[in-house]
Design a protein around this motif. Structure first.
Motif, PDB file in Angstrom:
ATOM      1  N   GLU A  19       0.820  -1.212   0.000  1.00  0.00           N
ATOM      2  CA  GLU A  19       0.000   0.000   0.000  1.00  0.00           C
ATOM      3  C   GLU A  19       0.854   1.263   0.000  1.00  0.00           C
ATOM      4  N   LEU A  20       2.125   1.106   0.313  1.00  0.00           N
ATOM      5  CA  LEU A  20       3.086   2.202   0.292  1.00  0.00           C
ATOM      6  C   LEU A  20       4.374   1.677  -0.332  1.00  0.00           C
ATOM      7  N   VAL A  21       4.946   2.427  -1.263  1.00  0.00           N
ATOM      8  CA  VAL A  21       6.229   2.051  -1.866  1.00  0.00           C
ATOM      9  C   VAL A  21       7.182   3.225  -1.733  1.00  0.00           C
ATOM     10  N   LEU A  22       8.330   2.981  -1.115  1.00  0.00           N
ATOM     11  CA  LEU A  22       9.354   4.000  -0.963  1.00  0.00           C
ATOM     12  C   LEU A  22      10.373   3.843  -2.087  1.00  0.00           C
ATOM     13  N   ALA A  67       1.983   9.155  10.220  1.00  0.00           N
ATOM     14  CA  ALA A  67       0.729   8.416  10.099  1.00  0.00           C
ATOM     15  C   ALA A  67       0.848   7.261   9.105  1.00  0.00           C
ATOM     16  N   LEU A  68       1.646   7.439   8.049  1.00  0.00           N
ATOM     17  CA  LEU A  68       1.819   6.371   7.057  1.00  0.00           C
ATOM     18  C   LEU A  68       2.662   5.222   7.599  1.00  0.00           C
ATOM     19  N   TRP A  69       3.857   5.541   8.077  1.00  0.00           N
ATOM     20  CA  TRP A  69       4.841   4.498   8.386  1.00  0.00           C
ATOM     21  C   TRP A  69       4.444   3.643   9.577  1.00  0.00           C
ATOM     22  N   TYR A  70       3.600   4.169  10.469  1.00  0.00           N
ATOM     23  CA  TYR A  70       3.220   3.415  11.669  1.00  0.00           C
ATOM     24  C   TYR A  70       1.752   2.988  11.626  1.00  0.00           C
ATOM     25  N   SER A  71       1.221   2.878  10.421  1.00  0.00           N
ATOM     26  CA  SER A  71      -0.194   2.557  10.238  1.00  0.00           C
ATOM     27  C   SER A  71      -0.483   1.065  10.216  1.00  0.00           C
ATOM     28  N   GLY A  72       0.557   0.245  10.117  1.00  0.00           N
ATOM     29  CA  GLY A  72       0.347  -1.186   9.924  1.00  0.00           C
ATOM     30  C   GLY A  72       0.106  -1.566   8.476  1.00  0.00           C
ATOM     31  N   ALA A  73       0.269  -0.611   7.567  1.00  0.00           N
ATOM     32  CA  ALA A  73       0.066  -0.885   6.138  1.00  0.00           C
ATOM     33  C   ALA A  73       1.204  -1.756   5.608  1.00  0.00           C
ATOM     34  N   ASP A 105      12.767  -0.878  10.689  1.00  0.00           N
ATOM     35  CA  ASP A 105      13.375  -0.355   9.465  1.00  0.00           C
ATOM     36  C   ASP A 105      13.566   1.153   9.500  1.00  0.00           C
ATOM     37  N   ARG A 106      13.374   1.734  10.669  1.00  0.00           N
ATOM     38  CA  ARG A 106      13.700   3.155  10.906  1.00  0.00           C
ATOM     39  C   ARG A 106      13.067   4.077   9.849  1.00  0.00           C
ATOM     40  N   LEU A 107      11.795   3.861   9.588  1.00  0.00           N
ATOM     41  CA  LEU A 107      11.140   4.584   8.504  1.00  0.00           C
ATOM     42  C   LEU A 107      10.976   6.071   8.790  1.00  0.00           C
ATOM     43  N   ALA A 108      11.064   6.463  10.045  1.00  0.00           N
ATOM     44  CA  ALA A 108      10.905   7.889  10.372  1.00  0.00           C
ATOM     45  C   ALA A 108      11.927   8.750   9.646  1.00  0.00           C
ATOM     46  N   TYR A 109      13.062   8.162   9.254  1.00  0.00           N
ATOM     47  CA  TYR A 109      14.090   8.946   8.575  1.00  0.00           C
ATOM     48  C   TYR A 109      13.723   9.275   7.137  1.00  0.00           C
ATOM     49  N   ARG A 110      12.724   8.617   6.590  1.00  0.00           N
ATOM     50  CA  ARG A 110      12.195   9.011   5.274  1.00  0.00           C
ATOM     51  C   ARG A 110      11.056   9.991   5.563  1.00  0.00           C
ATOM     52  N   SER A 111      11.399  11.260   5.671  1.00  0.00           N
ATOM     53  CA  SER A 111      10.441  12.252   6.152  1.00  0.00           C
ATOM     54  C   SER A 111       9.585  12.861   5.055  1.00  0.00           C
ATOM     55  N   ALA A 112       9.819  12.476   3.800  1.00  0.00           N
ATOM     56  CA  ALA A 112       8.973  12.944   2.704  1.00  0.00           C
ATOM     57  C   ALA A 112       8.233  11.746   2.107  1.00  0.00           C
ATOM     58  N   PRO A 113       6.951  11.882   1.855  1.00  0.00           N
ATOM     59  CA  PRO A 113       6.161  10.751   1.346  1.00  0.00           C
ATOM     60  C   PRO A 113       6.332  10.559  -0.158  1.00  0.00           C
ATOM     61  N   LEU A 114       7.567  10.400  -0.591  1.00  0.00           N
ATOM     62  CA  LEU A 114       7.846  10.162  -2.002  1.00  0.00           C
ATOM     63  C   LEU A 114       7.548   8.704  -2.332  1.00  0.00           C
ATOM     64  N   GLY A 115       7.261   8.429  -3.593  1.00  0.00           N
ATOM     65  CA  GLY A 115       6.911   7.070  -3.973  1.00  0.00           C
ATOM     66  C   GLY A 115       5.421   6.936  -4.186  1.00  0.00           C
ATOM     67  N   LEU A 116       4.850   5.824  -3.737  1.00  0.00           N
ATOM     68  CA  LEU A 116       3.429   5.548  -3.952  1.00  0.00           C
ATOM     69  C   LEU A 116       2.679   5.461  -2.637  1.00  0.00           C
ATOM     70  N   VAL A 117       1.498   6.057  -2.623  1.00  0.00           N
ATOM     71  CA  VAL A 117       0.593   5.998  -1.470  1.00  0.00           C
ATOM     72  C   VAL A 117      -0.766   5.558  -1.977  1.00  0.00           C
ATOM     73  N   SER A 118      -1.283   4.476  -1.421  1.00  0.00           N
ATOM     74  CA  SER A 118      -2.566   3.936  -1.858  1.00  0.00           C
ATOM     75  C   SER A 118      -3.713   4.878  -1.506  1.00  0.00           C
ATOM     76  N   ARG A 119      -4.513   5.241  -2.496  1.00  0.00           N
ATOM     77  CA  ARG A 119      -5.691   6.066  -2.218  1.00  0.00           C
ATOM     78  C   ARG A 119      -6.766   5.280  -1.501  1.00  0.00           C
ATOM     79  N   ALA A 120      -6.869   3.977  -1.769  1.00  0.00           N
ATOM     80  CA  ALA A 120      -7.885   3.175  -1.082  1.00  0.00           C
ATOM     81  C   ALA A 120      -7.652   3.174   0.425  1.00  0.00           C
TER      82      ALA A 120
END
Length: 359
Positions: free
Chosen positions: A116-119, A185-191, A148-163
């Motif tokens: 649902e998210l691609v970095l 909200a994205l990285w800790y959503s369980g997606a 995976d220390r996702l907080a360091y990717r602070s810009a939501p670049l890539g793909l975000v699922s609209r669904a």
């Protein structure tokens, strides 16, 4: 079925920016059905369109205009997200560029992994890979916000699922850091999250006269996002380990970065010193244990910032000393039992190096 696989949103705040480079890389380098939405924000929309005259007949290009008088990228990005209808949304800086096939590669990874998210992989144009996120070695699918220390990717670049995330928006009105709350909200959503770590890169250019993300502002402007983040429902719902992972990143990248970006004593007013103390106190309240995960040299900077009577010169000298990554004080926390944590400085440094070299 949506007409497009991806709605890519590019905000333009100045027609002098090389917007044709960003748009051209997306349109010419992508085979999948995409639409590029260019949002002219508080600027001459006709001048922006003139720069893109070569693409005027491309049905995949759409223009939107926003005049709100607010110096924040949230408004134009949110306008683009509101207008999106594709399966995925994506954002892009007007100065930046995509390597050929980047979006196709993200989509292929999303299809294979049901992500649902691609970095994307990030690279400085003409330079090295950007080592964020410092994820576990070789990890491409099933990424975890903490491990995976996702907080360091602070810009939501890539793909975000609209669904899954179509209703989410950037917090309004912030001149800096508006993406921190959004990505938390994205990285800790369980997606389901995937990392296209070896695919065609998102290229970050630095040839514009001034980028909003790198210019020096009053420290209060930089730190304003913290209250919004820490009071947001998404942050308040996080567990202690997740809060630690967010806040230790804020210390390393944001708080210490604010000091590093103001290396001259003349750049510090009394208000800035007080705002730095206030920001650190906010972080301590939000995640009291996070400070333990910092290196000894990083903690020295934090403590000097809050020490009554400590000079700005001493603070800047300590900030300069922390840049030497080979020193034991830069690689070890004060308590050795904290050295095994995923956010500990040595593990963080090794993971960052592996990402930089493509592992």
């Amino acid at each position: 079925m949506p007409e497009y696989d991806v709605d890519l949103v590019i905000a333009v705040h100045d027609p002098k920016r090389q917007i044709e480079r960003a748009v051209g890389s997306a349109l010419s380098g992508t085979r999948s059905p995409i639409r590029v939405t260019v949002v002219s924000h508080n600027t001459d929309a006709m001048a922006v369109r003139a720069r893109l005259a070569a693409f005027a007949d491309d049905a995949r290009l759409r223009f939107l205009d926003l005049t709100d008088g607010i110096r924040s990228p949230s408004g134009p990005f949110n306008l683009g997200l509101e207008a999106a209808t594709a399966e995925f949304v994506s954002i892009m800086g007007s100065d930046d560029e995509l390597e050929p096939g980047a979006i196709d590669s993200w989509l292929a990874l999303a299809r294979r992994s049901r992500a649902e998210l691609v970095l994307p992989s990030l690279r400085i144009a003409g330079g090295p890979r950007v080592p964020t996120p410092p994820a576990r070695p070789l990890r491409r699918t099933g990424l975890d916000g903490v491990r995976d220390r996702l907080a360091y990717r602070s810009a939501p670049l890539g793909l975000v699922s609209r669904a899954r995330f179509g209703a989410m928006r950037f917090p309004a009105g912030f001149a800096a850091g508006e993406d921190i709350e959004y990505v938390t909200a994205l990285w800790y959503s369980g997606a389901r999250i995937a990392f296209d770590r070896r695919g065609p890169a998102y290229l970050i250019h630095s040839d514009a006269p001034s980028r909003a993300s790198t210019s020096v502002r009053p420290l209060a402007t930089d730190a304003a996002i913290l209250d919004s983040l820490f009071t947001s429902p998404q942050f308040r719902a996080l567990g202690p380990r997740e809060r630690d992972s967010v806040v230790v990143k804020l210390y390393r990248v944001n708080v210490l970065g604010w000091v590093a970006n103001r290396p001259l004593e003349s750049q510090w007013r009394d208000e800035d010193r007080q705002e730095l103390v206030t920001a650190i106190e906010r972080c301590r309240r939000a995640a009291p244990r996070a400070e333990r995960l910092l290196s000894r040299l990083d903690r020295q900077v934090i403590e000097l910032a809050c020490m009554p009577g400590a000079s700005t010169r001493a603070l800047l000298d300590a900030a300069s000393a922390r840049r030497s990554r080979a020193r034991p004080g830069a690689l070890l926390p004060r308590r050795l039992r904290d050295a095994i944590r995923s956010e500990a400085p040595l593990r963080f440094t090794i993971a960052s190096a592996l990402v930089r070299f493509g592992a």
